[in-house]
Design an enzyme around this catalytic site. Structure first.
Site, mmCIF file in Angstrom:
data_model
loop_
_atom_site.group_PDB
_atom_site.id
_atom_site.type_symbol
_atom_site.label_atom_id
_atom_site.label_comp_id
_atom_site.label_asym_id
_atom_site.label_seq_id
_atom_site.Cartn_x
_atom_site.Cartn_y
_atom_site.Cartn_z
ATOM 1 N N ALA A 15 0.833 -1.210 0.000
ATOM 2 C CA ALA A 15 0.000 0.000 0.000
ATOM 3 C C ALA A 15 0.866 1.258 0.000
ATOM 4 O O ALA A 15 0.619 2.206 -0.756
ATOM 5 C CB ALA A 15 -0.932 -0.020 1.210
ATOM 6 N N TYR A 16 1.882 1.272 0.848
ATOM 7 C CA TYR A 16 2.796 2.409 0.891
ATOM 8 C C TYR A 16 3.514 2.572 -0.447
ATOM 9 O O TYR A 16 3.622 3.681 -0.991
ATOM 10 C CB TYR A 16 3.815 2.201 2.009
ATOM 11 C CG TYR A 16 4.904 3.234 2.064
ATOM 12 C CD1 TYR A 16 4.697 4.460 2.697
ATOM 13 C CD2 TYR A 16 6.152 2.994 1.501
ATOM 14 C CE1 TYR A 16 5.700 5.412 2.754
ATOM 15 C CE2 TYR A 16 7.162 3.937 1.548
ATOM 16 C CZ TYR A 16 6.931 5.145 2.174
ATOM 17 O OH TYR A 16 7.930 6.083 2.222
#
Length: 263
Positions: free
Chosen positions: A157-158
């Site tokens: 996600a990051y």
């Protein structure tokens, strides 16, 4: 080398701690006038007080970066206070879930970090560019991350949010270059500090049954220079890209990682 930042007006997001605080102190030391913006005004006040005590001009503005109207208001307040906006440094962001695969990441976790790391920068950039276009001058520096250049297992996600930020940076650079506005991205590697030690290293230590110090050493071993990045390393890169020394550089990703992403 003279960077020419004296009396330049800089908006800095996420200035309260870590990289943000180091960047704030560095711009203040170069003589810039500062608008420090973020949701937690109480957390920002100490660093604002510190730089003002050292002789800098600084104001603190409450702003939720995920709310475009609040970013517009912050830009308006900055221009009202200082007469112009020369520099935007987007530091604020989050790390998202650590140690989770893409399949384990929830939609809510994904949406939250993408909204913060991408939308927040987009909103502030959108708010300041009309002022920069009108004055025919501007420097925008987005703080991304090397996981947005190579990807990273357990940080999907990051990584996605930082890959997206690179696209935003490059597109803006192409669109506003004709107005003498430079738009670049600084991509730190692992930066020493509480988040790195308490989340990233702690996660590795738990998975591998090693100490946090041993986890830090393993991270450092991945880099050509065999050391982890410091807050000041990132601040120095931001100073360079916000100055006229870098007048002919735009749309680039500058890794500050001791040699990992590009090697």
């Amino acid at each position: 080398m003279e960077l020419g930042l004296t009396d330049r007006v800089a908006i800095i997001t996420g200035p309260a701690k870590g990289m943000g605080a180091a960047i704030t102190r560095s711009f203040a030391a170069e003589g810039a006038k500062l608008a420090l913006i973020g949701r937690d005004v109480a957390a920002i006040e100490p660093v604002a007080k510190e730089v003002k005590a050292a002789g800098a001009q600084a104001i603190v503005i409450s702003c939720d970066l995920t709310r475009p109207e609040q970013c517009d208001k912050a830009a308006d307040e900055t221009k009202k206070a200082f007469g112009r906006i020369d520099i935007l440094v987007n530091v604020a962001g989050g790390s998202g879930p650590v140690g989770k695969t893409g399949a384990e990441t929830t939609p809510e976790e994904f949406d939250e970090i993408v909204t913060l790391n991408m939308n927040g920068c987009f909103h502030t950039m959108r708010s300041v560019t009309p002022v920069m276009i009108a004055q025919k001058y501007g420097k925008i520096v987005n703080v991304g991350g090397t996981f947005g250049m190579r990807g990273r297992a357990g940080r999907m996600a990051y990584s996605a949010s930082k890959w997206g930020l690179r696209g935003i940076t490059k597109s803006f650079a192409l669109e506003v270059g004709q107005h003498n506005i430079n738009v670049n991205c600084v991509a730190p590697g692992m930066v020493d500090g509480p988040r790195f030690r308490d989340k990233v290293c702690a996660d590795m230590a738990k998975r591998l049954n090693i100490t946090v110090e041993e986890a830090m050493e393993r991270h450092a071993a991945d880099y050509a220079l065999k050391r982890v990045t410091l807050d000041q390393d990132v601040a120095n890169a931001c100073l360079f890209l916000a100055s006229d020394v870098s007048r002919q550089i735009t749309g680039v990703d500058l890794p500050v990682d001791g040699g990992w992403a590009m090697l």
